[in-house]
Design a protein around this motif. Sequence first.
Motif, PDB file in Angstrom:
ATOM      1  N   PHE A 187       9.166   4.470   2.930  1.00 45.92           N
ATOM      2  CA  PHE A 187       8.456   5.035   1.770  1.00 45.92           C
ATOM      3  C   PHE A 187       9.383   5.961   0.987  1.00 45.92           C
ATOM      4  N   ALA A 188       9.207   5.974  -0.317  1.00 41.95           N
ATOM      5  CA  ALA A 188       9.971   6.888  -1.175  1.00 41.95           C
ATOM      6  C   ALA A 188       9.028   7.950  -1.714  1.00 41.95           C
ATOM      7  N   ASP A 189       9.486   9.190  -1.693  1.00 46.21           N
ATOM      8  CA  ASP A 189       8.671  10.294  -2.208  1.00 46.21           C
ATOM      9  C   ASP A 189       8.711  10.251  -3.744  1.00 46.21           C
ATOM     10  N   VAL A 190       7.588   9.863  -4.355  1.00 44.35           N
ATOM     11  CA  VAL A 190       7.530   9.765  -5.817  1.00 44.35           C
ATOM     12  C   VAL A 190       6.583  10.831  -6.393  1.00 44.35           C
ATOM     13  N   SER A 191       6.410  11.888  -5.627  1.00 47.27           N
ATOM     14  CA  SER A 191       5.449  12.925  -6.035  1.00 47.27           C
ATOM     15  C   SER A 191       5.773  13.469  -7.423  1.00 47.27           C
ATOM     16  N   GLU A 192       7.011  13.809  -7.636  1.00 42.90           N
ATOM     17  CA  GLU A 192       7.400  14.398  -8.924  1.00 42.90           C
ATOM     18  C   GLU A 192       7.295  13.366 -10.038  1.00 42.90           C
ATOM     19  N   HIS A 193       7.937  12.227  -9.818  1.00 43.34           N
ATOM     20  CA  HIS A 193       7.999  11.200 -10.854  1.00 43.34           C
ATOM     21  C   HIS A 193       6.603  10.727 -11.273  1.00 43.34           C
ATOM     22  N   SER A 194       5.726  10.588 -10.301  1.00 39.68           N
ATOM     23  CA  SER A 194       4.399  10.043 -10.604  1.00 39.68           C
ATOM     24  C   SER A 194       3.501  11.057 -11.308  1.00 39.68           C
ATOM     25  N   PRO A 207      -1.878  28.000  -3.840  1.00 40.55           N
ATOM     26  CA  PRO A 207      -2.031  26.533  -3.858  1.00 40.55           C
ATOM     27  C   PRO A 207      -0.680  25.846  -3.647  1.00 40.55           C
ATOM     28  N   TRP A 208      -0.726  24.560  -3.320  1.00 40.90           N
ATOM     29  CA  TRP A 208       0.519  23.848  -3.028  1.00 40.90           C
ATOM     30  C   TRP A 208       0.374  22.380  -3.433  1.00 40.90           C
ATOM     31  N   PRO A 209       1.454  21.741  -3.850  1.00 37.74           N
ATOM     32  CA  PRO A 209       1.300  20.354  -4.316  1.00 37.74           C
ATOM     33  C   PRO A 209       1.124  19.332  -3.193  1.00 37.74           C
ATOM     34  N   SER A 210       0.440  18.263  -3.537  1.00 37.66           N
ATOM     35  CA  SER A 210       0.276  17.137  -2.621  1.00 37.66           C
ATOM     36  C   SER A 210       1.439  16.161  -2.801  1.00 37.66           C
ATOM     37  N   LYS A 211       1.412  15.077  -2.040  1.00 37.58           N
ATOM     38  CA  LYS A 211       2.520  14.104  -2.087  1.00 37.58           C
ATOM     39  C   LYS A 211       1.999  12.697  -2.409  1.00 37.58           C
ATOM     40  N   LEU A 212       2.840  11.954  -3.109  1.00 37.56           N
ATOM     41  CA  LEU A 212       2.595  10.522  -3.248  1.00 37.56           C
ATOM     42  C   LEU A 212       3.845   9.795  -2.773  1.00 37.56           C
ATOM     43  N   TYR A 213       3.650   8.868  -1.846  1.00 37.71           N
ATOM     44  CA  TYR A 213       4.763   8.087  -1.301  1.00 37.71           C
ATOM     45  C   TYR A 213       4.597   6.634  -1.733  1.00 37.71           C
ATOM     46  N   ARG A 214       5.668   6.089  -2.256  1.00 34.66           N
ATOM     47  CA  ARG A 214       5.643   4.681  -2.664  1.00 34.66           C
ATOM     48  C   ARG A 214       6.172   3.822  -1.525  1.00 34.66           C
ATOM     49  N   ASN A 215       5.416   2.796  -1.222  1.00 33.32           N
ATOM     50  CA  ASN A 215       5.821   1.855  -0.172  1.00 33.32           C
ATOM     51  C   ASN A 215       6.936   0.974  -0.746  1.00 33.32           C
ATOM     52  N   ILE A 216       8.147   1.085  -0.184  1.00 35.82           N
ATOM     53  CA  ILE A 216       9.274   0.315  -0.712  1.00 35.82           C
ATOM     54  C   ILE A 216       9.640  -0.850   0.212  1.00 35.82           C
ATOM     55  N   GLY A 217       8.729  -1.128   1.141  1.00 34.86           N
ATOM     56  CA  GLY A 217       8.945  -2.270   2.021  1.00 34.86           C
ATOM     57  C   GLY A 217       9.774  -1.915   3.245  1.00 34.86           C
ATOM     58  N   LEU A 258       0.823  -1.209   0.000  1.00 36.66           N
ATOM     59  CA  LEU A 258       0.000   0.000   0.000  1.00 36.66           C
ATOM     60  C   LEU A 258       0.858   1.260   0.000  1.00 36.66           C
ATOM     61  N   ASP A 259       0.609   2.103  -0.979  1.00 38.26           N
ATOM     62  CA  ASP A 259       1.297   3.383  -1.094  1.00 38.26           C
ATOM     63  C   ASP A 259       0.403   4.458  -0.457  1.00 38.26           C
ATOM     64  N   LEU A 260       0.905   5.662  -0.393  1.00 40.07           N
ATOM     65  CA  LEU A 260       0.190   6.687   0.367  1.00 40.07           C
ATOM     66  C   LEU A 260       0.140   8.014  -0.379  1.00 40.07           C
ATOM     67  N   PHE A 261      -1.087   8.488  -0.588  1.00 39.05           N
ATOM     68  CA  PHE A 261      -1.282   9.852  -1.096  1.00 39.05           C
ATOM     69  C   PHE A 261      -1.606  10.743   0.096  1.00 39.05           C
ATOM     70  N   VAL A 262      -0.966  11.896   0.167  1.00 39.82           N
ATOM     71  CA  VAL A 262      -1.287  12.864   1.224  1.00 39.82           C
ATOM     72  C   VAL A 262      -1.606  14.209   0.577  1.00 39.82           C
ATOM     73  N   GLY A 263      -2.830  14.641   0.755  1.00 40.68           N
ATOM     74  CA  GLY A 263      -3.280  15.896   0.145  1.00 40.68           C
ATOM     75  C   GLY A 263      -2.775  17.105   0.923  1.00 40.68           C
ATOM     76  N   HIS A 264      -2.488  18.149   0.183  1.00 41.32           N
ATOM     77  CA  HIS A 264      -2.039  19.391   0.819  1.00 41.32           C
ATOM     78  C   HIS A 264      -2.998  20.506   0.464  1.00 41.32           C
ATOM     79  N   PHE A 265      -3.376  21.269   1.472  1.00 38.73           N
ATOM     80  CA  PHE A 265      -4.233  22.441   1.230  1.00 38.73           C
ATOM     81  C   PHE A 265      -3.328  23.612   0.835  1.00 38.73           C
ATOM     82  N   ILE A 266      -3.586  24.784   1.262  1.00 39.49           N
ATOM     83  CA  ILE A 266      -2.826  25.975   0.843  1.00 39.49           C
ATOM     84  C   ILE A 266      -1.422  26.023   1.447  1.00 39.49           C
ATOM     85  N   ARG A 267      -0.552  26.765   0.771  1.00 38.11           N
ATOM     86  CA  ARG A 267       0.760  27.041   1.359  1.00 38.11           C
ATOM     87  C   ARG A 267       0.525  27.935   2.573  1.00 38.11           C
TER      88      ARG A 267
END
Lengths: 545, 281
Positions: A223-230, A209-219, A175-184
């Motif tokens: 977790f690895a921050d894959v926000s940009e790549h994804s 506005p500000w970007p949210s994050k996606l973290y990949r579960n690497i076991g 399971l990977d994790l998305f974390v939403g971000h509201f305003i800066r």
Amino acid sequence: MVCTNLYAFCVLIHGSPPVWYETIPPSKSGVTFIHDSALSPRRYQPESIGPGVAVFDYDNDGWMDLYFVNSGVCDFFEPKTPVRNALYRNNRNGSFTDVTYKAGVAGRDFGLGVAATDYNDDGWTDLFVTNYGENILYRNNGDGSFTDVTKQAGLDARGLWTAAVWFDYDRDGMLDLFVGHFIRYDKTRERKCEYPDGLHYCHPMGYEPWPSKLYRNIGNGRFADVSEHSGIGVIKGKSFGAVATDINNDGWLDLFVANDSEPNFLFLNRCDGTFKEIGFEAGVAYSSDGAARSGMGVDAADYDGDGWEDLFVANFNREHFSLYRNRRDNSFSDEAGQTGIAEATQMYSGWGVKFFDLDADGDQDLIVCNGHPDDLIESINSSLKHKEPILLFENRTGKFANLGARAGEAFTRDFPARGLAVGDLNNDGFPDVVVANNGAAPLLLKHTGVGRSGAANHWVGLDLKGHSVGARITWSAGGIKRSRLKTAGGSYLSSHDPRELLGLGAATKLEWLEVRWPGPSKQVDRFEDVAADRYYSLKQAGKLE
Amino acid sequence: MKNFLAILMVLLFCGAGATRAQIKPASVDSRAQAALSEYRKASALFQQQQYEPALAAVEEALRLDAKFVPALVLKARLAMVANRFDVARLCLRQAVEIAPDSAEYQFLLGFELYLENDFIAALPSLEKAARLKPDHAEAQFYLALTFEGLGRTDDAINGYERGLKLQRERSPQLTDMLVAYGRLLFTLGRYDDSEKLIDRALIAEPGLRDAQYEKGRLRFERRDYAAAIKYGKRALELPGVGTTERQIHYLLARAYGQTGQKELAEVHLAKFRAAPLTLRR
């Protein structure tokens, strides 16, 4: 009043039609938690945002426990008395016991939301708490306590975090994790919106506005921050609600994110570890006039039973809430008008929301809680209220009927509601509701078990063990085939009971039940003649138990 | 409907000319005569859209006679033009207190409250205006809009129907009402009924940007993308401040996208994104 028999019998005995929900007072539930919004004369944005609530089983006893998020210390708030989150253990008799300190989940920073899941697949449900500040990953130790493993996990970014969604976007079985971000945001970025009676909360439009994050579960708990790549983190938004679902039935989970005063995002999974944002093309980013609405709560479900996931967004008053029907070509049409949703939601600002089967008839009904974010709104507009009603809709062949007072006494009152979680707190097969109120005590609503047509309908509860987000559950009862996708996230800052309640209507058994597990296994488990009115647990390639 | 032009139309032309009885000052002494004179001056300046000197004259009229209702109402109109709705509301509340049976003043108070999105407060005044003067088409129109704002759809539909019966063919208010009613029915997913109203508006006023845009939006919903483009392009060529360019670019970007004309879709998408953000809150 609990009516589990004939509707008419209830009317006869009680002298009035039975209601769907009864309110469980704190004196009965033992839930004495009160949210502290940190309300200040300055009116800092985060004060109006929280809180969320989770319905989950932390001790694996088969009974749903409750976790409430509270505010806390931050750059604009220094509480005079300690403020903490609260974990309540289900006593299995309708009451709960506060076990927060024993469990070690009191939280820190300014708490907002929560998402419960077993992220490390050890069989124990963990907690992820979103904060204004640094989020918290509480790993369940399996002995009634949790450990804060945020830093080790690599999830310690700071910000104004809101929704959290656990889902396996790359189908690697973790399971990977998305974390939403509201305003800066920080205290120095707060604006002043003055009215004759003082400062009000400012419109989110005036913040960056500000970007949210996606973290990949690497076991191994990391977790690895894959926000940009994804592609998830390259677009700035003001994210509040998020839900993972499969909009094109390709077996890969997509992500729908509601933004406040910015276009909504629909991240289509490209099946290669990246997403394409198609909100505009799909017709879910803006209103039909091209206006960005104030998206807050979200959910996804197949409300019209055509086998395709539809989307719901709770917006601000006068914007209508959105009910996006899937057109099966990666686009949606807003059917809020046709279904009665637009008219019923015209005057409200919606937050927590859930499609669920209220009456066990097999289709998806809807509950949404509301509340104007400006606690002083009544001083500048007599048509609006800070506290607003909770709306319960029954799905009547694609049209949603607002049940109003028939839903129960609580539905005649107004609340400063935010988070909402649905779950079966007493294991009777009927979905109860917990509403988290801003600056107030939560509301516990117990389903009375009444069926619309009289006798209570039948049900089957399914607890899919292990990694099950994205599983497709299909069943046949009374000759009617139905199907449901196990989504993740949804509502607002909250986390639902992970078990699925399947409605059978008048049928007393399932002719068959099929579970198509998500990738990478794609295992299909099928069972015949499944008896109704009980819970079953199921592991991949396992037996119904 | 809450565009500046529409508001100005109401303020300038709806009951702007007070009757002889209405302009009778509170007393007939020389001070009152002077107030009347200042009011007449202000009224003329208002019609000429010379708002600053009009305001000075009306302030003088009210200094001379604080309960001179037509002057209070004129000051309210001027305040609304200047976006000072708080001042307008105070003046109108005073006016209806002094002259509670004036349909016009009740209407203006309801209209002002509607503009402020305070629908519950607007409702009694608009209802009273419609009661006092059943053929008051604007009162019926704004009553319908107010019901719509409150989510009382059936009442809004009845209001529009009543309002339409009162409207003369080809009046500007008729097309406004047809478009507003058509938009409501669009929201409700009643596309056929909506399109009939929009077609009627287009017959009455083919150069109405709002109607051309709504027709395009309806065609888009019906997946008739070529027609959506046709009406969207026409709307873009027409002047008008109700429907924004942003809205039209949004329609065209989607419609071109659906017809596979990617370059044109991109052009309109870029213009849509560059236009000032609209947000309904």
